[in-house]
Design a protein around this motif. Structure first.
Motif, mmCIF file in Angstrom:
data_model
loop_
_atom_site.group_PDB
_atom_site.id
_atom_site.type_symbol
_atom_site.label_atom_id
_atom_site.label_comp_id
_atom_site.label_asym_id
_atom_site.label_seq_id
_atom_site.Cartn_x
_atom_site.Cartn_y
_atom_site.Cartn_z
ATOM 1 N N MET A 255 0.963 -1.387 0.464
ATOM 2 C CA MET A 255 -0.232 -0.250 0.111
ATOM 3 C C MET A 255 0.754 1.240 0.096
ATOM 4 O O MET A 255 2.193 1.248 0.713
ATOM 5 C CB MET A 255 -1.078 -0.054 1.444
ATOM 6 N N ILE A 256 0.780 1.923 -1.159
ATOM 7 C CA ILE A 256 1.577 3.280 -1.030
ATOM 8 C C ILE A 256 0.705 4.155 0.028
ATOM 9 O O ILE A 256 -0.507 4.919 -0.752
ATOM 10 C CB ILE A 256 1.996 3.489 -2.867
ATOM 11 N N ASN A 257 1.983 4.917 0.178
ATOM 12 C CA ASN A 257 1.055 6.512 1.272
ATOM 13 C C ASN A 257 0.450 7.220 0.441
ATOM 14 O O ASN A 257 0.913 6.796 -1.023
ATOM 15 C CB ASN A 257 2.201 6.956 2.057
ATOM 16 N N PRO A 258 0.068 8.199 1.059
ATOM 17 C CA PRO A 258 -0.508 9.532 -0.043
ATOM 18 C C PRO A 258 0.380 10.016 -0.048
ATOM 19 O O PRO A 258 1.405 10.408 0.722
ATOM 20 C CB PRO A 258 -1.896 9.761 1.211
ATOM 21 N N TRP A 259 0.213 11.135 -0.927
ATOM 22 C CA TRP A 259 1.405 11.354 -1.763
ATOM 23 C C TRP A 259 1.142 13.229 -1.393
ATOM 24 O O TRP A 259 -0.029 13.574 -1.549
ATOM 25 C CB TRP A 259 1.439 12.262 -2.860
ATOM 26 N N SER A 260 2.169 14.301 -1.074
ATOM 27 C CA SER A 260 2.061 15.682 -1.006
ATOM 28 C C SER A 260 3.114 15.680 -1.185
ATOM 29 O O SER A 260 4.502 15.034 -1.906
ATOM 30 C CB SER A 260 1.679 16.029 0.655
ATOM 31 N N PRO A 261 3.735 17.279 -2.133
ATOM 32 C CA PRO A 261 4.926 18.356 -2.491
ATOM 33 C C PRO A 261 5.800 17.749 -1.544
ATOM 34 O O PRO A 261 7.258 17.722 -1.612
ATOM 35 C CB PRO A 261 4.130 19.448 -2.241
ATOM 36 N N ALA A 262 5.286 17.925 0.007
ATOM 37 C CA ALA A 262 6.582 17.797 1.789
ATOM 38 C C ALA A 262 6.737 15.665 1.306
ATOM 39 O O ALA A 262 7.374 15.274 2.514
ATOM 40 C CB ALA A 262 5.626 17.937 2.425
ATOM 41 N N SER A 263 5.880 15.149 0.964
ATOM 42 C CA SER A 263 5.901 14.101 1.125
ATOM 43 C C SER A 263 7.153 12.748 1.700
ATOM 44 O O SER A 263 8.026 12.205 1.647
ATOM 45 C CB SER A 263 4.874 12.599 1.112
ATOM 46 N N TRP A 264 8.277 13.074 -0.142
ATOM 47 C CA TRP A 264 9.487 13.029 -0.177
ATOM 48 C C TRP A 264 10.537 12.758 0.968
ATOM 49 O O TRP A 264 11.694 12.532 1.281
ATOM 50 C CB TRP A 264 10.308 14.211 -1.304
ATOM 51 N N GLN A 265 10.015 13.837 2.018
ATOM 52 C CA GLN A 265 10.617 14.163 3.887
ATOM 53 C C GLN A 265 10.738 12.738 4.355
ATOM 54 O O GLN A 265 11.787 12.915 5.033
ATOM 55 C CB GLN A 265 10.539 15.153 4.014
ATOM 56 N N THR A 266 9.990 11.933 3.956
ATOM 57 C CA THR A 266 9.690 10.844 4.408
ATOM 58 C C THR A 266 10.761 9.504 3.721
ATOM 59 O O THR A 266 10.540 8.529 4.472
ATOM 60 C CB THR A 266 8.394 10.103 4.726
ATOM 61 N N LYS A 267 10.938 9.972 2.698
ATOM 62 C CA LYS A 267 12.468 8.708 2.110
ATOM 63 C C LYS A 267 13.489 9.477 2.037
ATOM 64 O O LYS A 267 13.622 10.266 2.895
ATOM 65 C CB LYS A 267 12.105 8.811 0.564
ATOM 66 N N THR A 268 14.416 8.672 1.973
ATOM 67 C CA THR A 268 16.288 8.784 1.937
ATOM 68 C C THR A 268 16.210 9.192 0.698
ATOM 69 O O THR A 268 15.610 8.960 -0.469
ATOM 70 C CB THR A 268 16.790 7.864 2.183
ATOM 71 N N SER A 269 16.339 11.201 0.955
ATOM 72 C CA SER A 269 17.291 11.554 -0.458
ATOM 73 C C SER A 269 18.555 11.964 -0.501
ATOM 74 O O SER A 269 19.212 12.613 0.057
ATOM 75 C CB SER A 269 16.302 13.120 -0.429
ATOM 76 N N THR A 270 19.270 10.924 -1.584
ATOM 77 C CA THR A 270 20.672 11.624 -1.504
ATOM 78 C C THR A 270 20.977 12.662 -2.775
ATOM 79 O O THR A 270 19.815 13.865 -2.764
ATOM 80 C CB THR A 270 21.183 9.961 -2.380
ATOM 81 N N GLN A 271 22.348 13.144 -2.927
ATOM 82 C CA GLN A 271 22.900 13.960 -2.802
ATOM 83 C C GLN A 271 22.290 15.504 -2.874
ATOM 84 O O GLN A 271 21.970 16.706 -3.633
ATOM 85 C CB GLN A 271 22.299 13.697 -4.821
ATOM 86 N N ALA B 246 17.916 7.502 -8.866
ATOM 87 C CA ALA B 246 16.419 6.759 -9.134
ATOM 88 C C ALA B 246 16.211 5.599 -9.041
ATOM 89 O O ALA B 246 15.073 4.757 -9.067
ATOM 90 C CB ALA B 246 16.653 6.912 -10.329
ATOM 91 N N GLN B 247 15.832 5.851 -7.624
ATOM 92 C CA GLN B 247 16.123 4.243 -6.398
ATOM 93 C C GLN B 247 14.376 4.382 -6.235
ATOM 94 O O GLN B 247 14.098 5.438 -6.262
ATOM 95 C CB GLN B 247 17.051 4.459 -5.218
ATOM 96 N N LEU B 248 13.960 2.918 -6.378
ATOM 97 C CA LEU B 248 12.434 2.900 -6.248
ATOM 98 C C LEU B 248 11.723 3.822 -4.840
ATOM 99 O O LEU B 248 10.959 4.275 -4.679
ATOM 100 C CB LEU B 248 11.802 1.905 -6.415
ATOM 101 N N ASP B 249 12.593 3.025 -4.002
ATOM 102 C CA ASP B 249 12.513 4.169 -2.747
ATOM 103 C C ASP B 249 12.874 5.690 -2.535
ATOM 104 O O ASP B 249 13.115 5.994 -1.218
ATOM 105 C CB ASP B 249 12.517 3.463 -1.423
ATOM 106 N N SER B 250 13.123 6.241 -2.970
ATOM 107 C CA SER B 250 14.152 7.540 -2.532
ATOM 108 C C SER B 250 13.126 8.640 -2.599
ATOM 109 O O SER B 250 12.216 8.737 -3.286
ATOM 110 C CB SER B 250 15.265 7.974 -4.360
ATOM 111 N N GLY B 251 13.631 9.495 -2.283
ATOM 112 C CA GLY B 251 13.185 10.760 -1.804
ATOM 113 C C GLY B 251 12.472 11.681 -3.343
ATOM 114 O O GLY B 251 11.490 12.152 -3.734
ATOM 115 N N HIS B 252 13.598 11.711 -4.305
ATOM 116 C CA HIS B 252 13.351 11.838 -5.636
ATOM 117 C C HIS B 252 12.256 11.014 -6.876
ATOM 118 O O HIS B 252 10.869 11.557 -7.056
ATOM 119 C CB HIS B 252 14.364 11.782 -6.470
ATOM 120 N N VAL B 253 11.860 9.802 -6.465
ATOM 121 C CA VAL B 253 11.316 9.310 -6.458
ATOM 122 C C VAL B 253 9.390 9.326 -6.350
ATOM 123 O O VAL B 253 8.229 9.506 -7.274
ATOM 124 C CB VAL B 253 11.231 7.662 -7.276
ATOM 125 N N GLU B 254 9.359 9.721 -4.868
ATOM 126 C CA GLU B 254 8.728 10.431 -4.328
ATOM 127 C C GLU B 254 7.934 10.922 -5.068
ATOM 128 O O GLU B 254 6.536 11.434 -5.293
ATOM 129 C CB GLU B 254 8.672 10.010 -2.666
#
Ligand code: PEP
Ligand code: CO
Length: 448
Positions: A1-17, A269-277
């Motif tokens: 189950m994928i969580n709801p998206w918001s412009p800030a939801s990337w912050q719940t993931k690991t973002s490199t670079q 581009a990792q599937l679980d990255s902040g960027h993909v989120e």
């Protein structure tokens, strides 16, 4: 189950670079200021681009995307912007004529200010400092102060993007597209090529074709000057991208309004990255760079996550394997995308898999390697029952000497005289024009 998206939801993931900013509070305050500023592009333009990309996925349009590896604030100048637009328009005219298709023009411009780096730090003469991450993050000079990430640079990046876009729009609306006319082409260089006569014939034939079209009753010559032009950049610096993400009431969807076509780089581009989120929630079309490390097991779920509703015109797959690897790496991915019945536009970036270091320490690319990857890309798609629908270059309208080869025979010893790129080497004006001519000669089965 994928969580709801918001412009800030990337912050719940690991973002490199991402840069290490000294103060999170300052980042929040800069982002709040950005959020209050008007967007740089509109969702109506983005929808138009997406519709054209959907046509390109059916083979009706061809995508030309190009520009600097990294724009710099200092290079936000009239001449440089004019020259970049000019070379893109001229290449697009050659491609339109040679491939017999309308060309979608997309600049790596008006926001291409953030760069992924292979190492977070750089060492010179025993001193280690943070790597340069693009003008929107820090300064290229090798001092501790210059390399400190500064969130205020996000506001400067926004302003320089706005200035660039404003001037691009003024040039296009003011009839600059007339420069497409081959009279204004600087073609002296082609005389040095064994293909000189073919190049000059092509330029004259295009000129004649334009003149002829203008004489057809009912054809409005002004329409020939009317061009669509879109912008793109790597959506790397997520606080900036999120701050320019807005909800469109008419469309009831979220759009990144800092650019028309954001893309995800290879390194994020990792599937679980902040960027993909982040990218999965916006309605813009998105580019996805794919390199030799990409696998079927990674690519298919990635496309499905980025395009859950299988929208046409949404996904541009930009492959960049290098001329030595494309023949091995590309066909299995084409087959997997075909099997999964995913609508994508295939584009080839023949630059990023062909970077070499010279003994004298320059990063360069050989014209022949770039051309070879492109030629293989056209042929491999054809063999696989697919087609190459776009090309992606790092290039400039300037007469730099950063890539080796081409009709003017730029050599390794010439690199030092006109090497201006702060990151990757670009094709210069002549090399870019020549590349377009060679594509219509060798590419896609078309010829002139
Ligand atoms: C780029 O396009 O400048 C870039 C860094 O590309 P990639 O992510 O394909 O390496
Ligand atoms: Co680059």
């Amino acid at each position: 189950m994928i969580n709801p998206w918001s412009p800030a939801s990337w912050q719940t993931k690991t973002s490199t670079q991402q840069p290490e900013y000294p103060s999170a509070k300052e980042v929040t305050s800069v982002c709040a200021r950005l959020e209050a500023l008007p967007p740089l592009v509109s969702e109506f333009e983005i929808k138009k681009l997406k519709a054209q990309l959907a046509e390109a996925q059916k083979g009706q349009y061809f995508l030309l995307q190009g520009g600097d590896c990294a724009e710099s604030f200092a290079d936000c100048k009239a001449e440089s912007i004019t020259d970049k637009l000019k070379i893109l328009l001229q290449m697009s005219l050659i491609l339109t004529y040679g491939l017999r298709k309308p060309v979608i023009r997309v600049g790596r411009i008006a926001g291409q200010y953030a760069k992924p780096r292979s190492s977070p730090s750089e060492t010179q003469n025993g001193i280690e400092l943070p790597s340069y991450r693009g003008d929107i993050v820090n300064d290229v000079n090798f001092t501790a102060t210059a390399r400190q990430a500064d969130p205020e640079r996000m506001l400067s990046g926004y302003h320089y993007s706005a200035l660039t876009l404003n001037y691009l729009r003024a040039l296009i609306d003011g009839g600059f597209a007339d420069l497409q006319h081959p009279e204004s082409w600087e073609l002296d260089f082609v005389k040095k090529s064994p293909m000189a006569q073919q190049y000059l014939d092509l330029a004259h034939t295009i000129g004649d074709a334009i003149d002829y079209v203008k004489t057809i009753p009912g054809v409005n010559a002004a329409n020939l000057q009317q061009v669509d032009f879109f912008t793109s950049h790597e959506a790397l610096l997520l606080p900036y991208e999120a701050a320019l993400t807005r909800f469109s009431e008419p469309h009831q969807r979220w759009y990144n309004l800092s650019t028309h076509l954001p893309w995800i780089g290879m390194r994020t581009a990792q599937l679980d990255s902040g960027h993909v989120e982040y990218m999965r929630g916006i309605a813009n079309p998105v580019g996805l760079k794919i390199g030799p490390a990409m696998t079927i097991e990674w690519l298919i779920p990635l496309i499905q996550r980025l395009n859950p509703d299988n929208e046409a015109g949404k996904i541009v797959l930009i492959h960049r394997f290098g001329h030595e690897h494309i023949a091995e790496k590309l066909p299995p991915l084409i087959a997997a995308v075909q099997k999964a019945k995913l609508p994508v536009l295939w584009s080839c970036d023949p630059m990023h898999g062909n970077t070499k270091n010279t003994p004298s320490g320059y990063k360069t690319r050989y014209f022949q390697d770039i051309l070879s990857e492109l030629q293989q890309a056209f042929a491999l798609h054809h063999q696989c029952g697919s087609f190459l629908g776009g090309i992606h270059f790092e290039m400039t309208g300037d007469d730099v000497t950063e890539c080796i080869g081409g009709a003017t025979d730029v050599r390794e010893e010439d690199l030092k005289s006109g090497y201006k790129s702060m990151v990757d080497p670009r094709l210069n004006y002549e090399q870019a024009l020549e590349m377009a001519m060679l594509i219509v000669k060798k590419g896609g089965g078309s010829s002139f």
